[in-house]
Write a protein that holds these residues in place. Structure first.
Motif, mmCIF file in Angstrom:
data_model
loop_
_atom_site.group_PDB
_atom_site.id
_atom_site.type_symbol
_atom_site.label_atom_id
_atom_site.label_comp_id
_atom_site.label_asym_id
_atom_site.label_seq_id
_atom_site.Cartn_x
_atom_site.Cartn_y
_atom_site.Cartn_z
ATOM 1 N N PRO A 249 60.766 4.427 56.163
ATOM 2 C CA PRO A 249 59.778 4.935 57.125
ATOM 3 C C PRO A 249 58.439 4.226 56.952
ATOM 4 O O PRO A 249 58.067 3.819 55.846
ATOM 5 C CB PRO A 249 59.668 6.425 56.756
ATOM 6 N N GLN A 250 57.741 4.095 58.060
ATOM 7 C CA GLN A 250 56.428 3.464 58.014
ATOM 8 C C GLN A 250 55.366 4.533 57.762
ATOM 9 O O GLN A 250 55.311 5.548 58.460
ATOM 10 C CB GLN A 250 56.137 2.726 59.316
ATOM 11 N N ILE A 251 54.536 4.303 56.772
ATOM 12 C CA ILE A 251 53.480 5.251 56.403
ATOM 13 C C ILE A 251 52.149 4.785 56.975
ATOM 14 O O ILE A 251 51.745 3.629 56.764
ATOM 15 C CB ILE A 251 53.363 5.388 54.874
ATOM 16 N N ASP A 252 51.478 5.674 57.689
ATOM 17 C CA ASP A 252 50.126 5.363 58.165
ATOM 18 C C ASP A 252 49.110 5.592 57.050
ATOM 19 O O ASP A 252 48.287 4.726 56.759
ATOM 20 C CB ASP A 252 49.773 6.241 59.364
ATOM 21 N N SER A 253 49.169 6.763 56.424
ATOM 22 C CA SER A 253 48.192 7.093 55.386
ATOM 23 C C SER A 253 48.695 8.269 54.568
ATOM 24 O O SER A 253 49.550 9.047 55.011
ATOM 25 C CB SER A 253 46.825 7.429 56.007
ATOM 26 N N VAL A 254 48.174 8.384 53.349
ATOM 27 C CA VAL A 254 48.532 9.462 52.430
ATOM 28 C C VAL A 254 47.252 10.146 51.978
ATOM 29 O O VAL A 254 46.274 9.482 51.615
ATOM 30 C CB VAL A 254 49.315 8.924 51.212
ATOM 31 N N TRP A 255 47.278 11.475 51.974
ATOM 32 C CA TRP A 255 46.077 12.258 51.684
ATOM 33 C C TRP A 255 46.356 13.277 50.584
ATOM 34 O O TRP A 255 47.463 13.772 50.450
ATOM 35 C CB TRP A 255 45.607 12.994 52.952
ATOM 36 N N GLU A 256 45.302 13.595 49.841
ATOM 37 C CA GLU A 256 45.403 14.669 48.863
ATOM 38 C C GLU A 256 45.356 16.011 49.585
ATOM 39 O O GLU A 256 44.864 16.118 50.715
ATOM 40 C CB GLU A 256 44.250 14.575 47.852
ATOM 41 N N PHE A 257 45.867 17.030 48.924
ATOM 42 C CA PHE A 257 45.994 18.356 49.543
ATOM 43 C C PHE A 257 44.641 18.879 50.054
ATOM 44 O O PHE A 257 44.549 19.397 51.167
ATOM 45 C CB PHE A 257 46.590 19.331 48.529
ATOM 46 N N ASP A 258 43.595 18.732 49.258
ATOM 47 C CA ASP A 258 42.289 19.260 49.657
ATOM 48 C C ASP A 258 41.658 18.474 50.805
ATOM 49 O O ASP A 258 40.677 18.924 51.404
ATOM 50 C CB ASP A 258 41.335 19.270 48.463
ATOM 51 N N ASP A 259 42.210 17.305 51.116
ATOM 52 C CA ASP A 259 41.709 16.501 52.237
ATOM 53 C C ASP A 259 42.532 16.719 53.506
ATOM 54 O O ASP A 259 42.540 15.867 54.398
ATOM 55 C CB ASP A 259 41.758 15.005 51.869
ATOM 56 N N TYR A 260 43.182 17.868 53.605
ATOM 57 C CA TYR A 260 44.088 18.130 54.730
ATOM 58 C C TYR A 260 43.401 17.998 56.086
ATOM 59 O O TYR A 260 44.007 17.551 57.053
ATOM 60 C CB TYR A 260 44.708 19.532 54.591
ATOM 61 N N GLN A 261 42.125 18.396 56.184
ATOM 62 C CA GLN A 261 41.451 18.335 57.482
ATOM 63 C C GLN A 261 41.287 16.896 57.951
ATOM 64 O O GLN A 261 41.454 16.590 59.136
ATOM 65 C CB GLN A 261 40.086 19.016 57.421
ATOM 66 N N ARG A 262 40.991 15.981 57.028
ATOM 67 C CA ARG A 262 40.885 14.574 57.393
ATOM 68 C C ARG A 262 42.243 14.031 57.830
ATOM 69 O O ARG A 262 42.330 13.199 58.739
ATOM 70 C CB ARG A 262 40.333 13.770 56.212
ATOM 71 N N ALA A 263 43.303 14.517 57.195
ATOM 72 C CA ALA A 263 44.652 14.095 57.594
ATOM 73 C C ALA A 263 44.962 14.551 59.011
ATOM 74 O O ALA A 263 45.508 13.790 59.825
ATOM 75 C CB ALA A 263 45.681 14.646 56.612
ATOM 76 N N PHE A 264 44.620 15.793 59.336
ATOM 77 C CA PHE A 264 44.856 16.290 60.691
ATOM 78 C C PHE A 264 43.961 15.581 61.709
ATOM 79 O O PHE A 264 44.377 15.354 62.851
ATOM 80 C CB PHE A 264 44.652 17.801 60.753
ATOM 81 N N ASP A 265 42.748 15.241 61.309
ATOM 82 C CA ASP A 265 41.879 14.482 62.213
ATOM 83 C C ASP A 265 42.515 13.145 62.573
ATOM 84 O O ASP A 265 42.430 12.696 63.726
ATOM 85 C CB ASP A 265 40.509 14.253 61.566
ATOM 86 N N LYS A 266 43.140 12.509 61.594
ATOM 87 C CA LYS A 266 43.814 11.236 61.882
ATOM 88 C C LYS A 266 45.006 11.467 62.806
ATOM 89 O O LYS A 266 45.250 10.693 63.735
ATOM 90 C CB LYS A 266 44.280 10.581 60.576
#
Length: 363
Positions: free
Chosen positions: A331-348
């Motif tokens: 699978p192609q990965i766009d980005s990986v985030w830490e749990f506490d950075d969940y809002q930035r992950a959803f923004d992406k």
């Protein structure tokens, strides 16, 4: 491991409430039944459908209890009921935990499930060297169950006999589903020709995944360029399948110029409808196209059309594991985030600009 733990989760009440981290104490020795396992989640992937369910959680339609997010996951079994046959404690597993406004979700430290009822759970397979050094197996295994199942469903739902003589056009080559689809088409179905539609800046990026032709949607007229490809490169041979992963309508007025006749069991398949979904503000109407309905159904039907939704099955998971083991799928990965950075992950995720999966490390 202590039996009393805090299970941290991303939760919400309805679409008017924010996504927040909450915690509840659970006893790992008593939280499961004889038919269930307790999974410590290591990684979970975000899917547009996860966010859309949150946005469709209107206060008048849902209760006031906390609801949890996400479906794809990978992790380790830390408790096992005595009647569970296939799995044991310590096993690494991958899967999709389907739920709607659920009390459980995969953006949590722990997930309790019955493997017999959750049919999209299977042992994890290591990616080995093809996974590269950037991502571990937990991240990679969380990234593919739902999109792989959706791509496989789109390619096989109509029982088409796709093979070396087939031609496929994938609209949305940069999407996670499009990325899975080309790998399944080339490495499993052995499709002879796969073309993809993407931005001109993404052509080299997508070429590495197996596309035979890539057509930019932002450099000239997409329909004219596609017709020229069919005429000049394919000798007039039209598509057996057009697989739309983003929401597109430009080909419908010219459907007979790009898609084989419906008598040849050709298909136009979409997973999002005829319009691009704006994830920040999704609309239910996206999934129920109107203008083309007469040409798709009833006595006025002019071509075969299917609007499918997120797929997944144990068979799809097993096939994915087979391709991973043969080094024919990653699978192609766009980005990986830490749990506490969940809002930035959803923004992406809701930016509509991700290329591949967005994964959150939960553990």
């Amino acid at each position: 491991m202590s039996s009393l733990v805090t299970n941290r989760s991303i939760t919400y009440i309805n679409n008017k409430s924010p996504l927040i981290i909450t915690g509840e104490e659970i006893d790992l020795d008593t939280v499961y039944s004889e038919n269930e396992v307790v999974v410590e989640i290591h990684a979970a992937a975000l899917n547009p459908v996860d966010y859309m369910l949150y946005k469709f959680a209107f206060p008048l339609l849902v209760n006031k209890q906390p609801k949890k997010l996400c479906m794809d996951f990978s992790g380790v079994i830390v408790r096992r009921g005595e009647k569970v046959k296939e799995f044991k404690s310590g096993d690494k597993i991958t899967g999709k935990y389907w739920h709607v406004f659920g009390k459980q979700g995969t953006l949590s430290n722990y997930l309790v499930l019955d493997p017999e009822k959750v049919a999209t759970v299977a042992p994890s397979v290591s990616f080995g060297e093809q996974g590269g050094e950037e991502y571990d197996d937990f991240v990679l295994n969380a990234a593919w169950p739902l999109v792989f199942g959706t791509a496989l469903q789109g390619l096989t739902h109509s029982c088409q006999k796709l093979g070396p003589d087939s031609r496929i056009l994938i609209i949305g080559a940069s999407t996670a589903v499009g990325n899975c689809a080309v790998q399944i088409a080339k490495n499993y179905l052995k499709v002879g020709t796969v073309a993809g539609v993407c931005s001109k800046d993404s052509i080299e990026y997508n070429r590495a995944f197996g596309f035979d032709h890539l057509i930019p949607y932002d450099d000239g007229d997409l329909v004219k360029t596609t017709k020229a490809l069919i005429s000049d490169e394919w000798g007039g041979g039209k598509c057996d399948l057009i697989f739309d992963c983003v929401g597109n309508s430009c080909f419908f007025p010219h459907i007979n110029d790009v898609l084989k006749p419906q008598s040849a069991n050709s298909y136009y398949v979409t997973i999002v409808g005829d319009r691009k979904i704006v994830y920040k503000a999704p609309k239910i109407s996206n999934f129920f196209p109107v203008w083309e309905s007469l040409r798709r159904h009833g006595p006025y039907k002019k071509y075969n059309y299917a609007n499918i939704h997120s797929g997944g099955s144990r068979e799809a998971i097993d096939l994915g594991n087979q391709l991973i083991s043969r080094q024919e799928f990653v699978p192609q990965i766009d980005s990986v985030w830490e749990f506490d950075d969940y809002q930035r992950a959803f923004d992406k995720l809701i930016s509509n600009r991700a290329k591949g999966k967005i994964v959150i490390k939960v553990r």
